[in-house]
Write a protein that holds these residues in place. Structure first.
Motif, PDB file in Angstrom:
ATOM      1  N   ALA A 272     -87.363  39.008   3.186  1.00 50.75           N
ATOM      2  CA  ALA A 272     -86.958  37.726   3.773  1.00 50.75           C
ATOM      3  C   ALA A 272     -88.147  37.038   4.429  1.00 50.75           C
ATOM      4  O   ALA A 272     -88.283  35.810   4.359  1.00 50.75           O
ATOM      5  CB  ALA A 272     -85.840  37.953   4.789  1.00 50.75           C
TER       6      ALA A 272
ATOM      7  N   THR B 186     -82.913  34.823   3.159  1.00 51.27           N
ATOM      8  CA  THR B 186     -82.862  33.763   4.165  1.00 51.27           C
ATOM      9  C   THR B 186     -84.167  32.985   4.278  1.00 51.27           C
ATOM     10  O   THR B 186     -84.172  31.756   4.336  1.00 51.27           O
ATOM     11  CB  THR B 186     -82.495  34.379   5.531  1.00 51.27           C
ATOM     12  OG1 THR B 186     -81.135  34.820   5.480  1.00 51.27           O
ATOM     13  CG2 THR B 186     -82.634  33.357   6.634  1.00 51.27           C
ATOM     14  N   GLY B 187     -85.308  33.680   4.307  1.00 54.39           N
ATOM     15  CA  GLY B 187     -86.581  32.989   4.481  1.00 54.39           C
ATOM     16  C   GLY B 187     -86.938  32.074   3.335  1.00 54.39           C
ATOM     17  O   GLY B 187     -87.705  31.115   3.503  1.00 54.39           O
TER      18      GLY B 187
ATOM     19  N   SER C  67     -80.023  38.169   7.559  1.00 49.87           N
ATOM     20  CA  SER C  67     -81.278  37.980   6.828  1.00 49.87           C
ATOM     21  C   SER C  67     -81.050  37.737   5.344  1.00 49.87           C
ATOM     22  O   SER C  67     -81.904  37.189   4.658  1.00 49.87           O
ATOM     23  CB  SER C  67     -82.183  39.212   7.008  1.00 49.87           C
ATOM     24  OG  SER C  67     -82.489  39.411   8.369  1.00 49.87           O
TER      25      SER C  67
ATOM     26  N   ASN D 115     -83.680  30.907  10.822  1.00 41.86           N
ATOM     27  CA  ASN D 115     -83.792  31.979   9.827  1.00 41.86           C
ATOM     28  C   ASN D 115     -84.738  33.076  10.298  1.00 41.86           C
ATOM     29  O   ASN D 115     -84.463  34.270  10.142  1.00 41.86           O
ATOM     30  CB  ASN D 115     -84.293  31.406   8.496  1.00 41.86           C
ATOM     31  CG  ASN D 115     -83.302  30.452   7.871  1.00 41.86           C
ATOM     32  OD1 ASN D 115     -82.124  30.447   8.222  1.00 41.86           O
ATOM     33  ND2 ASN D 115     -83.772  29.632   6.950  1.00 41.86           N
ATOM     34  N   HIS D 116     -85.846  32.651  10.871  1.00 41.44           N
ATOM     35  CA  HIS D 116     -86.850  33.599  11.329  1.00 41.44           C
ATOM     36  C   HIS D 116     -86.296  34.530  12.403  1.00 41.44           C
ATOM     37  O   HIS D 116     -86.694  35.700  12.491  1.00 41.44           O
ATOM     38  CB  HIS D 116     -88.068  32.818  11.865  1.00 41.44           C
ATOM     39  CG  HIS D 116     -89.112  33.669  12.500  1.00 41.44           C
ATOM     40  ND1 HIS D 116     -89.190  33.868  13.865  1.00 41.44           N
ATOM     41  CD2 HIS D 116     -90.133  34.374  11.969  1.00 41.44           C
ATOM     42  CE1 HIS D 116     -90.202  34.644  14.140  1.00 41.44           C
ATOM     43  NE2 HIS D 116     -90.792  34.967  13.015  1.00 41.44           N
TER      44      HIS D 116
ATOM     45  N   LEU E 279     -84.695  41.820  12.950  1.00 46.20           N
ATOM     46  CA  LEU E 279     -84.447  42.974  12.086  1.00 46.20           C
ATOM     47  C   LEU E 279     -85.712  43.809  11.921  1.00 46.20           C
ATOM     48  O   LEU E 279     -85.667  45.051  12.005  1.00 46.20           O
ATOM     49  CB  LEU E 279     -83.934  42.500  10.731  1.00 46.20           C
ATOM     50  CG  LEU E 279     -83.720  43.584   9.671  1.00 46.20           C
ATOM     51  CD1 LEU E 279     -82.679  44.585  10.123  1.00 46.20           C
ATOM     52  CD2 LEU E 279     -83.315  42.953   8.336  1.00 46.20           C
TER      53      LEU E 279
ATOM     54  N   SER F 241     -79.289  42.447   9.184  1.00 41.73           N
ATOM     55  CA  SER F 241     -79.600  42.459   7.748  1.00 41.73           C
ATOM     56  C   SER F 241     -78.666  41.514   6.984  1.00 41.73           C
ATOM     57  O   SER F 241     -79.088  40.846   6.034  1.00 41.73           O
ATOM     58  CB  SER F 241     -79.481  43.881   7.200  1.00 41.73           C
ATOM     59  OG  SER F 241     -78.136  44.343   7.264  1.00 41.73           O
TER      60      SER F 241
ATOM     61  N   GLY G 287     -85.883  42.929   5.568  1.00 40.41           N
ATOM     62  CA  GLY G 287     -86.573  42.044   6.496  1.00 40.41           C
ATOM     63  C   GLY G 287     -87.918  41.581   5.971  1.00 40.41           C
ATOM     64  O   GLY G 287     -88.290  40.413   6.133  1.00 40.41           O
TER      65      GLY G 287
ATOM     66  N   PHE H 171     -83.428  35.922  12.614  1.00 34.65           N
ATOM     67  CA  PHE H 171     -82.673  37.036  12.042  1.00 34.65           C
ATOM     68  C   PHE H 171     -83.605  38.098  11.462  1.00 34.65           C
ATOM     69  O   PHE H 171     -83.512  39.279  11.820  1.00 34.65           O
ATOM     70  CB  PHE H 171     -81.714  36.525  10.962  1.00 34.65           C
ATOM     71  CG  PHE H 171     -80.516  35.803  11.514  1.00 34.65           C
ATOM     72  CD1 PHE H 171     -79.445  36.509  12.015  1.00 34.65           C
ATOM     73  CD2 PHE H 171     -80.476  34.417  11.538  1.00 34.65           C
ATOM     74  CE1 PHE H 171     -78.339  35.854  12.529  1.00 34.65           C
ATOM     75  CE2 PHE H 171     -79.371  33.751  12.050  1.00 34.65           C
ATOM     76  CZ  PHE H 171     -78.305  34.467  12.552  1.00 34.65           C
ATOM     77  N   PHE H 172     -84.503  37.694  10.553  1.00 33.73           N
ATOM     78  CA  PHE H 172     -85.302  38.743   9.913  1.00 33.73           C
ATOM     79  C   PHE H 172     -86.410  39.263  10.813  1.00 33.73           C
ATOM     80  O   PHE H 172     -86.844  40.402  10.649  1.00 33.73           O
ATOM     81  CB  PHE H 172     -85.849  38.291   8.545  1.00 33.73           C
ATOM     82  CG  PHE H 172     -86.677  37.047   8.536  1.00 33.73           C
ATOM     83  CD1 PHE H 172     -87.973  37.039   8.998  1.00 33.73           C
ATOM     84  CD2 PHE H 172     -86.175  35.869   7.989  1.00 33.73           C
ATOM     85  CE1 PHE H 172     -88.755  35.901   8.941  1.00 33.73           C
ATOM     86  CE2 PHE H 172     -86.937  34.727   7.932  1.00 33.73           C
ATOM     87  CZ  PHE H 172     -88.236  34.742   8.414  1.00 33.73           C
ATOM     88  N   LYS H 173     -86.852  38.488  11.803  1.00 36.34           N
ATOM     89  CA  LYS H 173     -87.874  39.025  12.696  1.00 36.34           C
ATOM     90  C   LYS H 173     -87.257  40.018  13.684  1.00 36.34           C
ATOM     91  O   LYS H 173     -87.874  41.056  13.992  1.00 36.34           O
ATOM     92  CB  LYS H 173     -88.566  37.888  13.443  1.00 36.34           C
ATOM     93  CG  LYS H 173     -89.770  38.324  14.265  1.00 36.34           C
ATOM     94  CD  LYS H 173     -90.737  39.200  13.480  1.00 36.34           C
ATOM     95  CE  LYS H 173     -91.284  38.585  12.227  1.00 36.34           C
ATOM     96  NZ  LYS H 173     -92.234  37.533  12.424  1.00 36.34           N
TER      97      LYS H 173
END
Length: 668
Positions: A389, A397-398, A480, A341-342, A348, A477, A386, A344-346
């Motif tokens: 998340a 996601t997070g 995320s 998960n991390h 982003l 996104s 981001g 994707f948003f990291k």
């Protein structure tokens, strides 16, 4: 197919690195992105075959090294842990490659940059697919080399040189511990193959190593040495100092290092050796304490950072602490789920930050930004997604992994015998949630919502990123927002058999069921802390409290603010107690006393002064004329030839004389 996943990035790196002059900048971009993209597609197929179909692929090519009982071969293991990491590495790398085409469009060395990205991807793939420790160590060291090359890509900048050297040296400390761990594993198991180690680890539960009169539990020692390597790569407290300084490289490098490669290697190592860690309660407690302290420290420090990329870098350090923390409570599947998960948003967040930096003429100080929401509405929306998340906002996601880690920690604090350790880690991790929300929304306010502090010239040229830079952001996104919900039941759902034995957890260490029956109030604590952090950030940025007048009223509060702003003086202490003494020793002892002292006096210089008659003859022989040197060589060969004939009684026939004659003619 499986070998092509690993070899395609290498092919792209070779053609872009050695043939970039001929295929050109655009050709190298197309080639490298295509190679990594095809590897990403093949990784998706491998995920279906291995992860969803429940197969395990083990490929052995040929022997690499053999000496007695030491035998290492080239082998590749594709189990559920590996294919999950393949998805992270190849997909994020593909998006970073695509983003880099637009971000580095005006850089004259773009083929070299794309080559380095492919090298980074290749070595990370080598690390996660290896079936033995030595091959894994090859990828481990290759990732460190690639990070040095990428951080120092703009090698004319002094800050980039210093940051790259710092990253390399600090990681060498962790690599030294990992090397000792590999030696210790071979000493205990007489093998470096994962299959041998994991299948026999329970037999060595009572194995002790005796050294200098001390007795140490073998598995605890091995696990601790492996964790030292993970501390270096995953930037845990103590060896974390290289991670914020690694922001001197181009922004796509930061996204790749923090999301898919490099820092995830240490967490992957702990998850891969779950069967070994489970037999060392002491090591699990160490993981919990280090992970919780790292998340707390990095979250607190990130509040007072003004560099846009450094704030996100400290958030990476904090989230890595959560992953190590989760491994310490024997929830390796949740740790890997949060790692996924991390990613994707990291990615982003970093790529969105790159769009902001690209738009404001490479300015990274958030205090010089502001009001960018009017100029970059899409980038603002994506960075907000981001950030939410990252905070674990509900249904992003997070949320599905970060909150679960805290719930499992709460369950562990009541089920585990070491209540002090677990409770301390629980509250440190919960405090990090508050700090995460605070620095995330501080970033949003200073960059997009507060009054603008930039010049009219810069404002007149601000515009959204190109299509090539926007497409990766939009895709990330989507991940995320939806990936955590879609993959939750598969990765960490009750009764799932997705991991298929690749992760080992002792029955009395499984707290998933207890976490399901926690009181509702406990499950709301992370959201309440996040809301509190958002409220603090809002009050500080829209009122006059931002001047910290309340903090200045109390000197003890001001001292703590100063301490956190200086990153707890880690860099200063390291320089004072390690760097400066080592440099002084190297100059005064090693260089002046040994190299230019003892060695020169005992070497040719001192020898020539000690025997002046011989030295005068040597100086006369050294005439610096080629004809004299040729005469000395031919004369020596003739004397050697005569001595050989004299010693062995070799009879000279016409053939020998002819060869000797042509030899002399050739040299003369």
């Amino acid at each position: 197919m499986y070998l092509n996943i690993i070899l395609l990035p290498l092919v792209g790196a070779l053609f872009s690195g050695f043939g970039g002059r001929w295929i050109g900048s655009k050709g190298s971009c197309i080639l490298t992105t295509s190679c990594v993209g095809i590897a990403a597609v093949l990784s998706g197929i491998a995920f279906v075959e291995v992860g969803l179909a429940g197969n395990t692929i083990h490929i052995i090519l040929e022997s690499w090294m053999e000496s007695g009982v030491f035998s290492v071969h080239w082998g590749f293991l594709f189990d559920t842990i590996t294919v999950t990491m393949l998805i992270i590495i190849t997909w994020i790398s593909t998006l970073v490659h695509l983003y880099s085409i637009g971000y580095m469009a005006f850089d004259p060395h773009r083929p070299r940059f794309m080559c380095y990205l492919c090298v980074f991807t290749f070595f990370m793939l080598m690390l996660v697919t290896a079936d033995n420790l030595l091959q894994m160590f090859l990828g481990w060291e290759g990732v460190g080399l690639a990070s040095y090359l990428l951080i120092n890509f703009w090698y004319t900048r002094l800050a980039a040189n210093q940051s790259a050297i710092k990253a390399l040296v600090v990681n060498r400390i962790g690599d030294f511990g990992l090397g000792l761990g590999i030696f210790s594993i071979f000493w205990i198991f007489q093998s470096l193959d994962y299959s041998v180690i994991f299948s026999t680890v329970s037999l060595f539960d009572s194995y002790y190593i005796k050294f200098l009169g001390f007795s140490c539990h073998g598995l605890s020692l091995v696990g601790l040495l492996l964790f030292v390597g993970a501390i270096g790569k995953s930037a845990q407290l103590g060896l974390h100092t290289w991670l914020p300084d690694a922001m001197e490289g181009p922004t796509p490098v930061s996204a790749l290092i923090h999301a898919a490669t490099m820092v995830t290697a240490g967490v992957f190592l702990m998850i891969r050796f779950s069967s070994l860690l489970e037999f060392s309660p002491f090591l699990l407690s160490v993981l919990v304490i280090f992970g919780a302290l790292t998340s707390f420290f990095a979250g607190m420090t990130g509040i007072f950072q003004n560099d846009l990329k450094k704030v996100i870098a400290y958030s990476t350090c904090s989230q890595l602490g959560y992953m190590i923390f989760s491994c310490g409570i024997s929830c390796y599947d949740v740790s890997l789920f949060h790692l996924t998960n991390h990613a994707f948003f990291k990615a982003l967040l970093f790529l969105s930050a790159g769009s902001v930096i690209h738009a404001v003429n490479n300015e990274q100080d958030m205090r010089k930004m502001g009001s960018l929401v009017r100029f970059l509405p899409m980038t603002y929306s994506l960075m907000l997604i981001g950030s939410l998340a990252l905070m674990g906002f509900p249904f992003l996601t997070g949320f599905y992994s970060k909150d679960l880690i805290l719930e499992l920690a709460y369950s562990n604090s009541f089920c585990n015998l070491d209540l002090l350790c677990s409770s301390l880690a629980l509250w440190l991790g919960s405090s990090a949630v508050l700090f995460t929300a605070l620095y995330s929304f501080r970033l949003i306010y200073l960059t997009f919502l507060n009054s603008n502090n930039n010049t009219r010239v810069v404002l007149s040229s601000i515009q959204e990123s190109s299509v090539l830079m926007s497409i990766p952001l939009l895709l990330l996104s989507i991940g995320s927002i939806f990936f955590g919900f879609m993959a939750q039941d598969l990765f960490i759902g009750l009764g799932t058999d997705f991991w298929n034995g690749s992760i080992f957890i002792l029955p009395n260490h499984n707290f998933h069921v207890e976490a399901e029956y926690l009181p509702t109030f406990i499950k709301w604590i992370p959201f309440l802390l996040s809301s509190l952090g958002i409220s603090f950030a809002t009050v500080i940025n829209i009122t006059s409290i931002y001047k910290y007048s309340l903090l200045k009223t109390y000197k003890i509060s001001f001292f703590w603010v100063y301490l956190i702003n200086k990153k707890w003086f880690f860099d200063i202490l390291y320089n004072r107690f390690f760097v400066y003494p080592i440099l002084n020793f190297g100059y005064n002892i090693s260089f002046k006393a040994l190299d230019r002292g003892f060695i020169e006096l005992a070497g040719p210089f001192g020898f020539s002064n000690f025997i002046p008659n011989w030295s005068s003859v040597i100086f006369q022989i050294q005439t610096s004329q080629m004809t004299h040197y040729v005469f000395y060589i031919i004369g020596s060969v003739c004397i050697l030839f005569i001595l050989v004939i004299w010693e062995y009684g070799i009879l000279l026939n016409s053939f020998h004389l002819l060869v000797f004659y042509f030899f002399l003619v050739f040299f003369i």
